[in-house]
Structure formats: structure tokens, C-alpha cells
Design a protein around this motif. Structure first.
Motif, PDB file in Angstrom:
ATOM      1  N   GLN A 254       5.424  -0.884  20.431  1.00 22.00           N
ATOM      2  CA  GLN A 254       4.114  -0.859  21.113  1.00 22.00           C
ATOM      3  C   GLN A 254       3.786  -1.188  22.305  1.00 22.00           C
ATOM      4  OE1 GLN A 254       3.341  -4.952  20.373  1.00 22.00           O
ATOM      5  NE2 GLN A 254       2.031  -5.192  19.200  1.00 22.00           N
ATOM      6  N   LYS A 255       5.062  -1.157  23.432  1.00 16.44           N
ATOM      7  CA  LYS A 255       5.002  -0.550  24.812  1.00 16.44           C
ATOM      8  C   LYS A 255       5.499   1.223  24.723  1.00 16.44           C
ATOM      9  CE  LYS A 255       7.985  -1.721  28.677  1.00 16.44           C
ATOM     10  NZ  LYS A 255      10.004  -1.758  29.065  1.00 16.44           N
ATOM     11  N   ILE A 256       6.382   1.261  23.750  1.00 19.41           N
ATOM     12  CA  ILE A 256       6.156   3.236  23.171  1.00 19.41           C
ATOM     13  C   ILE A 256       4.955   3.480  23.219  1.00 19.41           C
ATOM     14  CG2 ILE A 256       7.447   4.520  22.009  1.00 19.41           C
ATOM     15  CD1 ILE A 256       9.583   2.877  21.931  1.00 19.41           C
ATOM     16  N   CYS A 257       4.515   3.263  22.499  1.00 16.94           N
ATOM     17  CA  CYS A 257       3.144   3.747  21.761  1.00 16.94           C
ATOM     18  C   CYS A 257       1.886   3.959  22.840  1.00 16.94           C
ATOM     19  CB  CYS A 257       2.312   2.452  20.693  1.00 16.94           C
ATOM     20  SG  CYS A 257       3.398   3.042  18.893  1.00 16.94           S
ATOM     21  N   ARG A 258       1.589   2.409  23.791  1.00 19.22           N
ATOM     22  CA  ARG A 258       0.492   2.653  24.750  1.00 19.22           C
ATOM     23  C   ARG A 258       1.944   4.024  25.417  1.00 19.22           C
ATOM     24  NH1 ARG A 258       2.051  -2.768  24.067  1.00 19.22           N
ATOM     25  NH2 ARG A 258       3.551  -3.032  26.265  1.00 19.22           N
ATOM     26  N   PHE A 259       2.978   4.159  25.925  1.00 17.25           N
ATOM     27  CA  PHE A 259       3.489   5.605  26.864  1.00 17.25           C
ATOM     28  C   PHE A 259       2.954   6.322  26.209  1.00 17.25           C
ATOM     29  CE2 PHE A 259       7.057   7.887  27.151  1.00 17.25           C
ATOM     30  CZ  PHE A 259       6.590   8.445  28.888  1.00 17.25           C
ATOM     31  N   LEU A 260       3.145   6.659  24.684  1.00 10.08           N
ATOM     32  CA  LEU A 260       2.649   7.665  23.734  1.00 10.08           C
ATOM     33  C   LEU A 260       0.898   8.119  23.340  1.00 10.08           C
ATOM     34  CD1 LEU A 260       5.704   8.005  21.545  1.00 10.08           C
ATOM     35  CD2 LEU A 260       5.435   9.481  23.869  1.00 10.08           C
ATOM     36  N   GLY A 261       0.550   7.070  24.422  1.00  9.79           N
ATOM     37  CA  GLY A 261      -1.002   7.045  23.764  1.00  9.79           C
ATOM     38  C   GLY A 261      -1.362   7.106  22.633  1.00  9.79           C
ATOM     39  N   LYS A 262      -0.443   6.219  21.649  1.00  9.21           N
ATOM     40  CA  LYS A 262      -0.701   5.559  20.226  1.00  9.21           C
ATOM     41  C   LYS A 262      -1.299   4.560  20.239  1.00  9.21           C
ATOM     42  CE  LYS A 262       0.118  10.688  19.331  1.00  9.21           C
ATOM     43  NZ  LYS A 262      -0.892  11.560  19.371  1.00  9.21           N
ATOM     44  N   LYS A 263      -1.972   4.374  19.055  1.00 17.67           N
ATOM     45  CA  LYS A 263      -2.121   3.056  18.403  1.00 17.67           C
ATOM     46  C   LYS A 263      -1.918   3.254  17.065  1.00 17.67           C
ATOM     47  CE  LYS A 263      -5.794  -0.497  17.952  1.00 17.67           C
ATOM     48  NZ  LYS A 263      -4.537  -1.526  17.261  1.00 17.67           N
TER      49      LYS A 263
ATOM     50  N   PRO B 263      -1.680  -1.976  12.047  1.00 18.02           N
ATOM     51  CA  PRO B 263      -0.928  -3.031  11.575  1.00 18.02           C
ATOM     52  C   PRO B 263      -0.283  -2.827  11.043  1.00 18.02           C
ATOM     53  CG  PRO B 263      -3.525  -3.884  12.133  1.00 18.02           C
ATOM     54  CD  PRO B 263      -3.123  -2.883  12.242  1.00 18.02           C
ATOM     55  N   GLU B 264      -1.116  -2.423  10.194  1.00 24.44           N
ATOM     56  CA  GLU B 264      -0.138  -2.277   9.038  1.00 24.44           C
ATOM     57  C   GLU B 264       1.114  -0.801   8.917  1.00 24.44           C
ATOM     58  OE1 GLU B 264      -3.822   0.283   8.283  1.00 24.44           O
ATOM     59  OE2 GLU B 264      -3.298  -2.181   8.619  1.00 24.44           O
ATOM     60  N   GLU B 265       0.716   0.027   9.594  1.00 22.23           N
ATOM     61  CA  GLU B 265       2.291   0.929   9.660  1.00 22.23           C
ATOM     62  C   GLU B 265       2.849   0.352  11.040  1.00 22.23           C
ATOM     63  OE1 GLU B 265      -1.766   5.445  10.481  1.00 22.23           O
ATOM     64  OE2 GLU B 265      -1.923   3.518  11.985  1.00 22.23           O
TER      65      GLU B 265
END
Length: 181
Positions: free
Chosen positions: A91-100, A103-105
Motif C-alpha cells: 500500500q505504501k508503494i502504491c501511494r508512492f506511485l500514485g496508484k490504487k 481490494p481484490e487486486e
């Protein structure tokens, strides 16, 4: 290292306890066909601590990347925190990359990127390279996937020498950058 501060690139730098990297590297290089093989863990210990291994000194490489911490386009993550709480780190990496991720993904990513699943997958475990790059017919790039295995291989003297070298080479960097025991 110097990078222009532009939003067009982002770097995720993964660090790991160098003691575990040393042990993991040793077990990989003794089954590899494309490098000079160490005769023993003791020999590889010397090579590693002196920076005479593929890709050079872990200490110099890591110190260089640590100098970039705090830049908005650089995220430093440790293997140890990734193992401890994979979901939070993803989740931290997703925030850093600006991605969401939905839940199933996220659940699918966590399932398919687990060590055990990747170890069993011939597309990620390098078993397709046996006989070509990996000599040992039973050899595997993915051995254990745990933190702290170095304790099963280092002698007390090696641990003391390594700790001294680590303190010298990483002097001046905050200890909290290295979240391992």
C-alpha cells in the motif's frame, strides 16, 4: 549520486540485511555457472566484505542510495519490513506511485507474490535455467526467503568482524535506516 528532481521517474530501492545478502549470495554463486565460485563461505565472506563480488560493494551501493532518501521520487523499503507486513508495504508503494489497487487486486498481488508461490512458479524460480546458468540440477535461486538466516551460517568471529565493518562503512547514517537486528 545526482538525479534531476523531475516527476518523470521514480525509484523504489529495496534494502536487506547485508548479512542475509552475503549468505544468500554465497548459496547462489556456488550453483552458478557464470561467475567464479567461492571455495567456502569463509572465502565468500572475505570477497563480500571487501566488495569483490558481482555488482561491487554492498556498503558503497547502499550508502549512495541512502544519500537520496527524502527525495520525493525515491522510496526506500526494507526486505524485513516487506516480510513483516507485506500488505502495508504494498500500500505504501502504491501511494508512492500514485496508484490504487482494489481490494481484490491487492489480495491477488499478495497471493501471487508470496515467497512460496513464487518458489513453485517456474517463471520466477529460475528452474528453467538449470543446466544453462545454474549447474546444480537441484539448485534454486529461491532458497528460504527468510530474514536472519545469516545467524545459522556466520561464526561468532565473522559476526563480530561484519559488525565492525558495517559500523565503519555506514558511519554517519541514522541506525533506523537499517531495520534489522
Amino acid at each position: 549520486m545526482t538525479f534531476r528532481n523531475t516527476p518523470s521517474w521514480k525509484v523504489i530501492y529495496l534494502i536487506r540485511n547485508p548479512r542475509d545478502i552475503l549468505v544468500s549470495g554465497y548459496f547462489f554463486w556456488i550453483i552458478s555457472k557464470f561467475v567464479k565460485r567461492p571455495e567456502s563461505l569463509e572465502q565468500y565472506f572475505e570477497w563480500f566484505t571487501q566488495g569483490h563480488v558481482a555488482f561491487g560493494s554492498w556498503f558503497d551501493h547502499t550508502r549512495g542510495w541512502m544519500s537520496l532518501r527524502g527525495q520525493e521520487n525515491v522510496l526506500i523499503v526494507s526486505y524485513e519490513e516487506l516480510k513483516q507486513d507485506t500488505r502495508s508495504v504494498v500500500q505504501k508503494i502504491c501511494r508512492f506511485l500514485g496508484k490504487k489497487l482494489e481490494p481484490e487486486e491487492l489480495n491477488s498481488l499478495l497471493k501471487h507474490s508470496s515467497f512460496q508461490v513464487m518458489k513453485e512458479n517456474k517463471m520466477s524460480n529460475y528452474t528453467l535455467l538449470r543446466g544453462w546458468l545454474i549447474e546444480d540440477k537441484n539448485g534454486s535461486l529461491m532458497r528460504k526467503g527468510i530474514s536472519g538466516d545469516w545467524k545459522n551460517h556466520f561464526t561468532v568471529a565473522q559476526a563480530e568482524v561484519f559488525d565492525r565493518i558495517f559500523r565503519e562503512k555506514m558511519a554517519g547514517l541514522p541506525p533506523e535506516l537499517f531495520p534489522w537486528e
